[in-house]
Design an enzyme around this catalytic site. Structure first.
Site: not given
Ligand code: PEP
Length: 279
Positions: A38, A123, A235, A256-257
């Site tokens: 999250w 990150e 993604s 993530g999202g």
């Molecule tokens: C993540 O932050 O580990 C990630 C995979 O983000 P997203 O799915 O939003 O690309």
């Protein structure tokens, strides 16, 4: 290392039968995971809503990693709703305790119900200056404490364009897994250029990197590499999740999202659960 002979025989039998049946992949022996990260999102009411709506699965290990202040309420909600969902931290410190302002220890995460912890997310490598040495200390501390680290590795767009992906992955793996004598960890391959951009790696490209990652882990720890779950992240959403599941060396996803709301995350879990049933 534990289970190595047993796994070796199991994989040999599976591969031999698979080859006899024309190269058919018979079974994913490794544990399958759907992990939600999250990041710095959500609040108390959003967390309550999420755990009310989300469905767990018997076939897939579901792990949710909320921000630290939501871990304890999440633990209570999961117990209350009797759902088979595990919790993970998004980061941890390498020391047991002490003068480390703003940090969280493994025992603190465990007190809030965590069984897993994400370590080395790109990150954190970017804005918190985490390097392979720090990541290695965190991985060791997590394993020593009984938490399963989900170790993130992946190349930037620039490194990809310079054809350095394999070199980057190898360096990050040797760094993170230095002096680790345990197979109690998960790897998440997260190409930095695919995170939060809506531009996921193609399943084929991800598979290529996953196979390479497994070959490097084999160099590091031998045959036990076959038991390590390697997740893809970048993604992933409810529409593309099943395509990743179909790849031999992709044992789950780090999301993530699409993990912020119960509905899309639920659909991703269902895609993996269905894949497991069909094997
Ligand atoms: C993540 O932050 O580990 C990630 C995979 O983000 P997203 O799915 O939003 O690309």
């Amino acid at each position: 290392m534990e289970h190595s002979i047993e796994n070796y025989i199991k994989n040999l039998v599976r591969d031999t039968i698979g080859q006899a049946l024309g190269g058919l992949q018979l079974q994913k022996d490794r544990q399958t995971y759907v992990v939600g990260n999250w990041k710095m999102n959500n609040n108390f009411s959003g967390t309550a809503e999420f755990f009310q709506e989300i469905n767990s699965s018997n076939n897939v290990s579901v792990v949710v990693c909320p921000p630290t202040h939501l871990l304890y309420p999440a633990q209570l909600l999961i117990k209350q709703q009797k759902k088979s969902i595990a919790l993970g931290g998004q980061n941890v410190h390498w020391a047991d305790r002490g003068a480390y302002t703003g940090e969280t220890s493994t025992s603190m995460l465990q007190e809030m119900g965590c069984e897993y912890v994400i370590i080395g997310h790109s990150e954190r490598r970017q804005y918190a200056g985490e390097n392979d040495e720090m990541i290695n200390m965190k991985v060791k501390q997590a394993i020593k404490s009984g938490l399963t680290p989900i170790v993130c590795i992946g190349e930037t767009l620039e490194e990809k364009n310079l054809l350095q992906t394999e070199q980057v992955l190898k360096t990050q793996l040797f760094g993170a897994l230095k002096e680790i004598d345990s197979s109690q960890f998960i790897i998440a391959y997260e190409p930095v250029w695919a995170i939060g951009t809506g531009q996921s790696a193609s399943p084929e490209l991800a598979q290529q990197s996953h196979a390479y990652i497994r070959s490097v882990i084999t160099q590091i720890m031998g045959q036990d590499a076959d038991t390590i779950s390697i997740l893809y992240g970048g993604s992933v959403n409810e529409k593309n999740a099943a395509d990743f599941y179909a790849m031999e060396d992709i044992d789950g996803v780090l999301v993530g999202g699409a993990s912020l709301k119960a509905k899309p995350f639920d659909e991703i879990i269902a895609a993996f659960a269905k894949g497991e049933q069909n094997l």
